[in-house]
Design a protein around this motif. Structure first.
Motif, PDB file in Angstrom:
ATOM      1  N   THR A 193       0.811  -1.215   0.000  1.00  0.00           N
ATOM      2  CA  THR A 193       0.000   0.000   0.000  1.00  0.00           C
ATOM      3  C   THR A 193       0.842   1.261   0.000  1.00  0.00           C
ATOM      4  OG1 THR A 193      -0.110  -0.069   2.407  1.00  0.00           O
ATOM      5  CG2 THR A 193      -1.914  -1.116   1.192  1.00  0.00           C
ATOM      6  N   ASN A 194       2.157   1.155   0.099  1.00  0.00           N
ATOM      7  CA  ASN A 194       2.996   2.347   0.145  1.00  0.00           C
ATOM      8  C   ASN A 194       3.443   2.815  -1.240  1.00  0.00           C
ATOM      9  OD1 ASN A 194       4.762   0.287  -0.408  1.00  0.00           O
ATOM     10  ND2 ASN A 194       6.290   0.859   1.124  1.00  0.00           N
ATOM     11  N   GLN A 195       2.874   2.230  -2.303  1.00  0.00           N
ATOM     12  CA  GLN A 195       3.228   2.675  -3.640  1.00  0.00           C
ATOM     13  C   GLN A 195       2.611   4.044  -3.891  1.00  0.00           C
ATOM     14  OE1 GLN A 195       1.886  -0.377  -6.279  1.00  0.00           O
ATOM     15  NE2 GLN A 195       3.593  -1.718  -5.852  1.00  0.00           N
ATOM     16  N   ASP A 196       3.351   4.890  -4.626  1.00  0.00           N
ATOM     17  CA  ASP A 196       2.825   6.207  -4.985  1.00  0.00           C
ATOM     18  C   ASP A 196       1.649   6.049  -5.943  1.00  0.00           C
ATOM     19  OD1 ASP A 196       4.716   7.607  -3.512  1.00  0.00           O
ATOM     20  OD2 ASP A 196       6.150   7.653  -5.176  1.00  0.00           O
ATOM     21  N   ASP A 197       0.703   6.951  -5.838  1.00  0.00           N
ATOM     22  CA  ASP A 197      -0.418   6.943  -6.772  1.00  0.00           C
ATOM     23  C   ASP A 197       0.069   7.360  -8.151  1.00  0.00           C
ATOM     24  OD1 ASP A 197      -2.284   6.164  -4.910  1.00  0.00           O
ATOM     25  OD2 ASP A 197      -2.795   8.215  -4.340  1.00  0.00           O
ATOM     26  N   CYS A 198      -0.419   6.663  -9.142  1.00  0.00           N
ATOM     27  CA  CYS A 198      -0.069   6.954 -10.524  1.00  0.00           C
ATOM     28  C   CYS A 198      -1.316   7.482 -11.213  1.00  0.00           C
ATOM     29  CB  CYS A 198       0.435   5.686 -11.213  1.00  0.00           C
ATOM     30  SG  CYS A 198       0.886   5.950 -12.930  1.00  0.00           S
ATOM     31  N   GLN A 199      -1.148   8.555 -11.986  1.00  0.00           N
ATOM     32  CA  GLN A 199      -2.291   9.084 -12.708  1.00  0.00           C
ATOM     33  C   GLN A 199      -1.896   9.419 -14.136  1.00  0.00           C
ATOM     34  OE1 GLN A 199      -3.813  12.703 -11.007  1.00  0.00           O
ATOM     35  NE2 GLN A 199      -1.804  13.565 -10.629  1.00  0.00           N
ATOM     36  N   SER A 220       2.140   9.755 -17.855  1.00  0.00           N
ATOM     37  CA  SER A 220       1.980   9.013 -16.613  1.00  0.00           C
ATOM     38  C   SER A 220       2.752   9.769 -15.540  1.00  0.00           C
ATOM     39  CB  SER A 220       2.542   7.600 -16.767  1.00  0.00           C
ATOM     40  OG  SER A 220       2.597   6.954 -15.514  1.00  0.00           O
ATOM     41  N   GLN A 221       2.047  10.158 -14.471  1.00  0.00           N
ATOM     42  CA  GLN A 221       2.673  10.903 -13.382  1.00  0.00           C
ATOM     43  C   GLN A 221       2.624  10.075 -12.111  1.00  0.00           C
ATOM     44  OE1 GLN A 221       0.705  14.551 -12.331  1.00  0.00           O
ATOM     45  NE2 GLN A 221       2.047  14.932 -10.605  1.00  0.00           N
ATOM     46  N   THR A 222       3.814   9.829 -11.540  1.00  0.00           N
ATOM     47  CA  THR A 222       3.927   9.166 -10.245  1.00  0.00           C
ATOM     48  C   THR A 222       4.794  10.060  -9.379  1.00  0.00           C
ATOM     49  OG1 THR A 222       3.808   7.002 -11.314  1.00  0.00           O
ATOM     50  CG2 THR A 222       4.595   7.059  -9.043  1.00  0.00           C
TER      51      THR A 222
END
Length: 138
Positions: A10-16, A60-62
């Motif tokens: 759950t500690n992965q950065d959100d990707c948008q 893709s932004q992380t």
């Protein structure tokens, strides 16, 4: 039975995915304008169309990491270049490959160009052959 379970961290950065406009292009990076301002981005390995200034691109932004995934829009009158970072092989194992152009087709190589086939057919209204040395074996 012992299933192989892979945990999801759950500690992965959100990707948008966001839309951006290309403002500058260099060999290593792209300057893209997004809602937050102008940032530097890298071209994704799978993005074969070389982005140009003025293109609308999918990014893709992380966190603070930006990758241009695809060129979404470009003025119809602009050229397109496919850029490959290394060797390229096109394969149609069970079919043929056609290249069709409304104008010229140019093959350019800085070293050797090899044609290998069971049969080669050429038809032309005019043909010019220029060679510094010509060797023919039949």
């Amino acid at each position: 039975m012992n299933p192989n379970v892979i945990p999801i961290h759950t500690n992965q950065d959100d990707c948008q995915l966001v839309r951006a406009s290309v403002k500058g292009v260099s060999k290593q990076s792209l300057m893209i304008e997004m809602g937050i301002g102008i940032v530097n981005a890298r071209k994704a390995f799978s993005c074969l169309v070389a982005p140009m200034v003025g293109d609308n691109v999918l990014v893709s932004q992380t966190g603070t990491d930006y990758f241009v995934l695809a060129v979404l829009e470009r003025e119809a009158t602009q050229d397109m270049a496919l850029n490959f970072p290394a060797n390229v092989k096109m394969t149609a194992a069970d079919g043929q490959i056609d290249m069709i152009a409304g104008s010229d087709v140019n093959l350019l190589s800085t070293a050797k160009t090899n044609l290998l086939s069971a049969e080669i057919n050429m038809t032309s209204g005019d043909m010019n052959v220029n060679a510094g040395k010509l060797t023919a074996h039949t």
